[in-house]
Design a protein around this motif. Structure first.
Motif, PDB file in Angstrom:
ATOM      1  N   LEU A  77       0.849  -1.186   0.000  1.00 13.99           N
ATOM      2  CA  LEU A  77       0.000   0.000   0.000  1.00 13.99           C
ATOM      3  C   LEU A  77       0.885   1.236   0.000  1.00 13.99           C
ATOM      4  CD1 LEU A  77      -2.844  -0.894   2.536  1.00 13.99           C
ATOM      5  CD2 LEU A  77      -2.994  -0.762   0.053  1.00 13.99           C
ATOM      6  N   THR A  78       0.636   2.137  -0.942  1.00 19.30           N
ATOM      7  CA  THR A  78       1.393   3.372  -1.033  1.00 19.30           C
ATOM      8  C   THR A  78       0.453   4.561  -0.884  1.00 19.30           C
ATOM      9  OG1 THR A  78       2.874   4.665  -2.458  1.00 19.30           O
ATOM     10  CG2 THR A  78       1.162   3.433  -3.548  1.00 19.30           C
ATOM     11  N   ARG A  79       0.967   5.641  -0.315  1.00 19.27           N
ATOM     12  CA  ARG A  79       0.140   6.835  -0.151  1.00 19.27           C
ATOM     13  C   ARG A  79      -0.059   7.551  -1.485  1.00 19.27           C
ATOM     14  NH1 ARG A  79       2.958  10.174   4.567  1.00 19.27           N
ATOM     15  NH2 ARG A  79       4.819   9.515   3.436  1.00 19.27           N
ATOM     16  N   LYS A  80      -1.254   8.092  -1.667  1.00 25.29           N
ATOM     17  CA  LYS A  80      -1.573   8.847  -2.881  1.00 25.29           C
ATOM     18  C   LYS A  80      -1.294  10.331  -2.669  1.00 25.29           C
ATOM     19  CE  LYS A  80      -5.881   7.619  -3.244  1.00 25.29           C
ATOM     20  NZ  LYS A  80      -7.251   7.475  -3.814  1.00 25.29           N
ATOM     21  N   ILE A  81      -0.844  10.995  -3.722  1.00 29.40           N
ATOM     22  CA  ILE A  81      -0.628  12.445  -3.668  1.00 29.40           C
ATOM     23  C   ILE A  81      -1.969  13.136  -3.435  1.00 29.40           C
ATOM     24  CG2 ILE A  81       0.140  14.463  -4.964  1.00 29.40           C
ATOM     25  CD1 ILE A  81       1.995  12.606  -6.538  1.00 29.40           C
ATOM     26  N   CYS A  82      -1.981  14.083  -2.534  1.00 31.55           N
ATOM     27  CA  CYS A  82      -3.187  14.852  -2.240  1.00 31.55           C
ATOM     28  C   CYS A  82      -3.620  15.624  -3.491  1.00 31.55           C
ATOM     29  CB  CYS A  82      -2.938  15.818  -1.082  1.00 31.55           C
ATOM     30  SG  CYS A  82      -4.322  16.927  -0.733  1.00 31.55           S
ATOM     31  N   GLN A  83      -4.859  15.426  -3.904  1.00 34.60           N
ATOM     32  CA  GLN A  83      -5.351  16.073  -5.116  1.00 34.60           C
ATOM     33  C   GLN A  83      -5.578  17.573  -4.922  1.00 34.60           C
ATOM     34  OE1 GLN A  83      -5.708  14.418  -8.211  1.00 34.60           O
ATOM     35  NE2 GLN A  83      -4.486  13.002  -6.972  1.00 34.60           N
ATOM     36  N   ASN A  84      -5.715  17.998  -3.672  1.00 33.50           N
ATOM     37  CA  ASN A  84      -5.984  19.403  -3.406  1.00 33.50           C
ATOM     38  C   ASN A  84      -4.754  20.284  -3.570  1.00 33.50           C
ATOM     39  OD1 ASN A  84      -7.894  21.504  -2.391  1.00 33.50           O
ATOM     40  ND2 ASN A  84      -6.432  21.594  -0.690  1.00 33.50           N
ATOM     41  N   CYS A  85      -3.555  19.714  -3.258  1.00 31.81           N
ATOM     42  CA  CYS A  85      -2.334  20.531  -3.319  1.00 31.81           C
ATOM     43  C   CYS A  85      -1.296  19.919  -4.273  1.00 31.81           C
ATOM     44  CB  CYS A  85      -1.725  20.700  -1.919  1.00 31.81           C
ATOM     45  SG  CYS A  85      -1.273  19.158  -1.093  1.00 31.81           S
ATOM     46  N   LYS A  86      -1.755  19.123  -5.203  1.00 29.35           N
ATOM     47  CA  LYS A  86      -0.870  18.449  -6.158  1.00 29.35           C
ATOM     48  C   LYS A  86      -0.225  19.456  -7.097  1.00 29.35           C
ATOM     49  CE  LYS A  86      -1.220  14.746  -9.629  1.00 29.35           C
ATOM     50  NZ  LYS A  86      -2.168  13.784 -10.260  1.00 29.35           N
ATOM     51  N   GLU A  87       1.085  19.312  -7.324  1.00 23.99           N
ATOM     52  CA  GLU A  87       1.788  20.230  -8.211  1.00 23.99           C
ATOM     53  C   GLU A  87       2.865  19.478  -8.989  1.00 23.99           C
ATOM     54  OE1 GLU A  87       3.498  23.214  -5.723  1.00 23.99           O
ATOM     55  OE2 GLU A  87       5.114  21.918  -4.992  1.00 23.99           O
ATOM     56  N   PRO A  88       3.159  19.898 -10.226  1.00 21.91           N
ATOM     57  CA  PRO A  88       4.182  19.228 -11.031  1.00 21.91           C
ATOM     58  C   PRO A  88       5.571  19.788 -10.734  1.00 21.91           C
ATOM     59  CG  PRO A  88       3.103  20.903 -12.340  1.00 21.91           C
ATOM     60  CD  PRO A  88       2.428  20.925 -10.993  1.00 21.91           C
ATOM     61  N   TYR A  89       6.596  18.991 -11.055  1.00 22.32           N
ATOM     62  CA  TYR A  89       7.977  19.468 -10.975  1.00 22.32           C
ATOM     63  C   TYR A  89       8.831  18.655 -11.952  1.00 22.32           C
ATOM     64  CZ  TYR A  89       9.222  15.353  -8.144  1.00 22.32           C
ATOM     65  OH  TYR A  89       9.445  14.063  -7.704  1.00 22.32           O
ATOM     66  N   GLU A  90       9.954  19.212 -12.331  1.00 19.29           N
ATOM     67  CA  GLU A  90      10.850  18.553 -13.279  1.00 19.29           C
ATOM     68  C   GLU A  90      11.898  17.734 -12.524  1.00 19.29           C
ATOM     69  OE1 GLU A  90      10.721  18.605 -16.705  1.00 19.29           O
ATOM     70  OE2 GLU A  90       8.777  19.591 -16.416  1.00 19.29           O
ATOM     71  N   GLU A  91      12.213  16.558 -13.038  1.00 17.96           N
ATOM     72  CA  GLU A  91      13.196  15.676 -12.413  1.00 17.96           C
ATOM     73  C   GLU A  91      14.052  15.036 -13.497  1.00 17.96           C
ATOM     74  OE1 GLU A  91      15.435  14.672 -10.219  1.00 17.96           O
ATOM     75  OE2 GLU A  91      13.835  14.587  -8.697  1.00 17.96           O
ATOM     76  N   GLU A  92      15.317  14.739 -13.137  1.00 22.17           N
ATOM     77  CA  GLU A  92      16.183  14.000 -14.055  1.00 22.17           C
ATOM     78  C   GLU A  92      15.598  12.610 -14.283  1.00 22.17           C
ATOM     79  OE1 GLU A  92      18.853  15.069 -15.539  1.00 22.17           O
ATOM     80  OE2 GLU A  92      19.178  16.988 -14.513  1.00 22.17           O
ATOM     81  N   ALA A  93      15.480  12.202 -15.546  1.00 20.07           N
ATOM     82  CA  ALA A  93      14.905  10.896 -15.851  1.00 20.07           C
ATOM     83  C   ALA A  93      15.743   9.761 -15.270  1.00 20.07           C
ATOM     84  CB  ALA A  93      14.764  10.721 -17.364  1.00 20.07           C
ATOM     85  N   GLY A  94      17.047   9.986 -15.135  1.00 13.66           N
ATOM     86  CA  GLY A  94      17.913   8.965 -14.570  1.00 13.66           C
ATOM     87  C   GLY A  94      17.575   8.623 -13.130  1.00 13.66           C
ATOM     88  N   TYR A  95      16.848   9.529 -12.475  1.00  9.29           N
ATOM     89  CA  TYR A  95      16.451   9.301 -11.081  1.00  9.29           C
ATOM     90  C   TYR A  95      15.565   8.067 -10.946  1.00  9.29           C
ATOM     91  CZ  TYR A  95      14.396  10.361  -6.491  1.00  9.29           C
ATOM     92  OH  TYR A  95      13.968  10.303  -5.191  1.00  9.29           O
ATOM     93  N   LEU A  96      14.879   7.708 -12.058  1.00  7.67           N
ATOM     94  CA  LEU A  96      13.936   6.591 -12.023  1.00  7.67           C
ATOM     95  C   LEU A  96      14.540   5.288 -12.532  1.00  7.67           C
ATOM     96  CD1 LEU A  96      10.718   8.404 -13.349  1.00  7.67           C
ATOM     97  CD2 LEU A  96      11.411   8.041 -10.982  1.00  7.67           C
ATOM     98  N   ARG A  97      15.861   5.246 -12.719  1.00  6.66           N
ATOM     99  CA  ARG A  97      16.487   4.033 -13.255  1.00  6.66           C
ATOM    100  C   ARG A  97      16.239   2.817 -12.370  1.00  6.66           C
ATOM    101  NH1 ARG A  97      20.141   4.555 -17.464  1.00  6.66           N
ATOM    102  NH2 ARG A  97      20.820   6.686 -17.932  1.00  6.66           N
ATOM    103  N   ARG A  98      16.315   3.001 -11.056  1.00  2.00           N
ATOM    104  CA  ARG A  98      16.185   1.839 -10.183  1.00  2.00           C
ATOM    105  C   ARG A  98      14.765   1.275 -10.180  1.00  2.00           C
ATOM    106  NH1 ARG A  98      17.265   3.253  -3.911  1.00  2.00           N
ATOM    107  NH2 ARG A  98      17.038   1.014  -3.724  1.00  2.00           N
ATOM    108  N   PHE A  99      13.811   2.022 -10.772  1.00  2.00           N
ATOM    109  CA  PHE A  99      12.454   1.505 -10.918  1.00  2.00           C
ATOM    110  C   PHE A  99      12.268   0.765 -12.240  1.00  2.00           C
ATOM    111  CE2 PHE A  99      12.217   5.140  -8.112  1.00  2.00           C
ATOM    112  CZ  PHE A  99      11.410   4.692  -7.084  1.00  2.00           C
TER     113      PHE A  99
END
Length: 601
Positions: free
Chosen positions: A483-505
């Motif tokens: 079970l993982t927590r969901k991002i709050c829809q009321n204060c959800k905001e986008p941001y930019e991230e290096e794609a390499g950050y997701l390599r381990r996934f």
């Protein structure tokens, strides 16, 4: 060398607000009446209430708030119910979201109970500021509007709607500070002395546990937990107090610290409600409390554990309506859900759910049963305990004292003409063998195992002593989940991230400098400044095929079984988590928290 601050009286003289003679006369009057100096100056008409409050703030080195010029922020006011603001004559004026600190204007900053109550309802650190009593009363009227409300007269959402333990009189929740005072007074009357009531004084603890103040404290803790969608309440005796923590969305949050003298009657109260042996403090005990709140039925599974500072109480809150969510609301991807529905639609075989405690296995199993439940099928379950009661399904509770175990119940099930059998958990070889026998003789069997991922379930069953050929002949699917927590829809905001950050996934960037848009919660009142609100599942479904069955029979290494399952379409937990990260449902840090363990990359 520290510079001594001026006293309130000296500050008033320095500012020319009172004369030295007036101050001298007020201090003489104070010696006679033993009243507060500021109150005397106001009554004598030589200083205004505002001037005294500002001078006292200077003396105590805390902020002063001029409420005639500064309007409290609505977001801060909404954190504290009106009846509590009026009870303590306080008004929230501002919230610092960066530090989760609530600044509260008070007329009496030495009130030992106001901060506790405010911390409980707001879930913030409380920072006191001074204001005059009259200014606070006026500000409360402007901020909340309407006539004053008492705890008993306010609406149920704020003031403590009746919480009804089965067979007991509903009791409205009141302010904690008043209850503390009543409990302490009762302790004094009972003959207990000192700061902490003696736990050996059993009769006194039992007597106080049945008194109204302690009942209201216990009810208030339960009510607040339900209102905040908590899954667990932790009542933890400490050396100098009692810590209260709630688990919300899988994460524990400290709610408040209670005085130490509350411990004996509060623990006794929960033990009485859960029908435990109140005189036994040496061994762990378990019990349950049926609760009705706002028209909904809840079950509290209560565990009592002796420790160095007393007895710790943990209550698991089960909402009986949550099991009827349906598979489509648990977070399954469309393809995974279709594959699972195909597996549980088979007339025979075994489908296992795996994951650690608190990963949602029971909710998934009940949701499957709810989908399969119909007039045409006979469904039997053996559970320890029965967490949710489903209409139309025969559910059996394990009773070890009476000799009713998983194994004994399963033997009887086979004579009850079942179509579908659910075994709460396969804990030993006997249970596993009878469950497998049931699957071999034309029944669909659902059960759970405690393993880290889906392929490990096979290895776990072999370790229990089950023959590999029986596993390959009966297990048709294994569902691993977290079970993982969901991002709050009321204060959800986008941001930019290096794609390499997701390599381990398992993400493969198109280039070394590729950027990707992810989402996070900024933090707001609805999500208690956490950025998360609610939870959903991350799933990995292994479907048995001939290749995997052969590997199981040959006792192949876990890595080989995992590779074969992935070739057959299985997504690993981290890969399903990545999909939910890219869809903006959760964050990479949250997936890493619930999925990755030491040595897993």
């Amino acid at each position: 060398m520290a510079i001594a601050r001026k006293s309130m009286g000296d500050y008033l003289v320095e500012k020319g607000l009172v004369t030295a003679e007036q101050l001298r006369q007020a201090r003489e009057a104070q010696k006679q009446s033993r009243s507060d100096l500021g109150k005397i100056l106001i009554e004598q008409g030589v200083a205004s209430e505002r001037d005294v409050a500002e001078a006292r703030a200077q003396e105590l080195n805390i902020p002063f708030v001029d409420l005639s010029r500064f309007a409290p922020e609505s977001g801060a006011v909404n954190l504290v119910p009106e009846h509590l603001a009026r009870r303590h004559n306080v008004i929230p004026v501002k919230k610092d979201t960066a530090t989760n600190t609530l600044i509260v204007a008070m007329a009496d900053v030495n009130n030992p109970y106001a901060a506790d109550d405010l911390r409980l309802v707001s879930r913030c650190t409380i920072k006191a500021a001074l204001a005059s009593a009259t200014a606070i009363e006026d500000a409360i009227g402007r901020a909340y509007g309407g006539p004053p409300k008492t705890a008993e007269g306010a609406d149920g959402a704020e003031a403590g709607q009746a919480l009804k333990p089965a067979g007991r009189t509903p009791t409205p929740a009141a302010g904690m500070s008043d209850l503390y005072a009543e409990i302490r007074e009762n302790i004094a009357k009972s003959g207990s002395v000192g700061e902490v009531a003696s736990e050996e004084d059993e009769e006194a603890a039992v007597a106080m546990a049945d008194e109204a103040p302690v009942i209201r404290v216990a009810n208030a803790l339960i009510q607040q937990a339900i209102k905040e969608d908590s899954s667990d309440i932790h009542i933890e005796p400490q050396r100098r107090g009692v810590r209260i923590r709630y688990r919300v969305d899988g994460v524990l949050h400290e709610t408040m610290l209670m005085p130490k003298y509350i411990q004996p009657p509060l623990i006794s109260r929960f033990k009485i409600m859960a029908e435990m042996n109140i005189a036994e403090r040496r061994i762990p005990q378990d019990g349950r409390i049926p609760i009705t709140y706002q028209g909904k039925d809840y079950d509290l599974r209560v565990s009592c554990l002796p420790n160095a500072h007393g007895e710790k109480i943990v209550c698991r809150i089960l909402d009986k309506s949550s099991v009827l969510l349906g598979l489509n609301k648990l977070g399954f991807g469309a393809e995974t859900q279709a594959q699972l529905e195909e597996l549980v639609g088979q007339p025979q075989g075994m489908v296992l759910s795996t994951g650690p405690t608190g990963s949602g296995k029971t909710t998934t199993q009940y949701s499957v049963l709810h989908k399969l439940n119909s007039i045409e099928v006979n469904i039997l379950t053996i559970e320890d305990p029965i967490e949710y009661q489903l209409t139309g399904i025969t559910q059996v509770q394990v009773n070890k004292k009476a000799g009713l175990t998983f194994g004994n119940a399963l033997r009887s099930f086979l004579r009850q003409d079942p179509d579908i059998i659910m075994v709460g958990e396969m804990r030993d070889l006997e249970t596993a063998e009878i469950a497998i026998e049931s699957a071999l003789t034309g029944h669909l069997v659902l059960s759970t195992l405690h393993t880290n991922d889906a392929p490990s379930a096979v290895i776990r069953m072999v370790d229990m002593g089950v023959e590999p050929y029986l596993i390959s002949a009966t297990v048709i699917g294994v569902l691993a989940q977290r079970l993982t927590r969901k991002i709050c829809q009321n204060c959800k905001e986008p941001y930019e991230e290096e794609a390499g950050y997701l390599r381990r996934f398992g993400f493969k960037p198109e280039s070394a400098d590729q950027k990707i848009t992810l989402w996070r919660g900024r933090g707001c009142e609805l999500c208690r400044q956490t950025g998360f609100r609610g939870r959903l599942g991350i799933y990995s479904l292994l479907r048995m095929n001939d290749e995997i069955a052969e590997l199981v029979v040959r006792r192949a290494p876990l890595a080989d079984i995992r590779d074969a399952a992935k070739a057959n379409g299985m997504l690993e937990l981290r890969e399903d988590g990545l999909i939910k990260v890219l869809d903006g449902i959760t964050t990479p840090e949250e997936v890493r928290r619930v999925v990755f363990t030491a040595g897993v990359g």
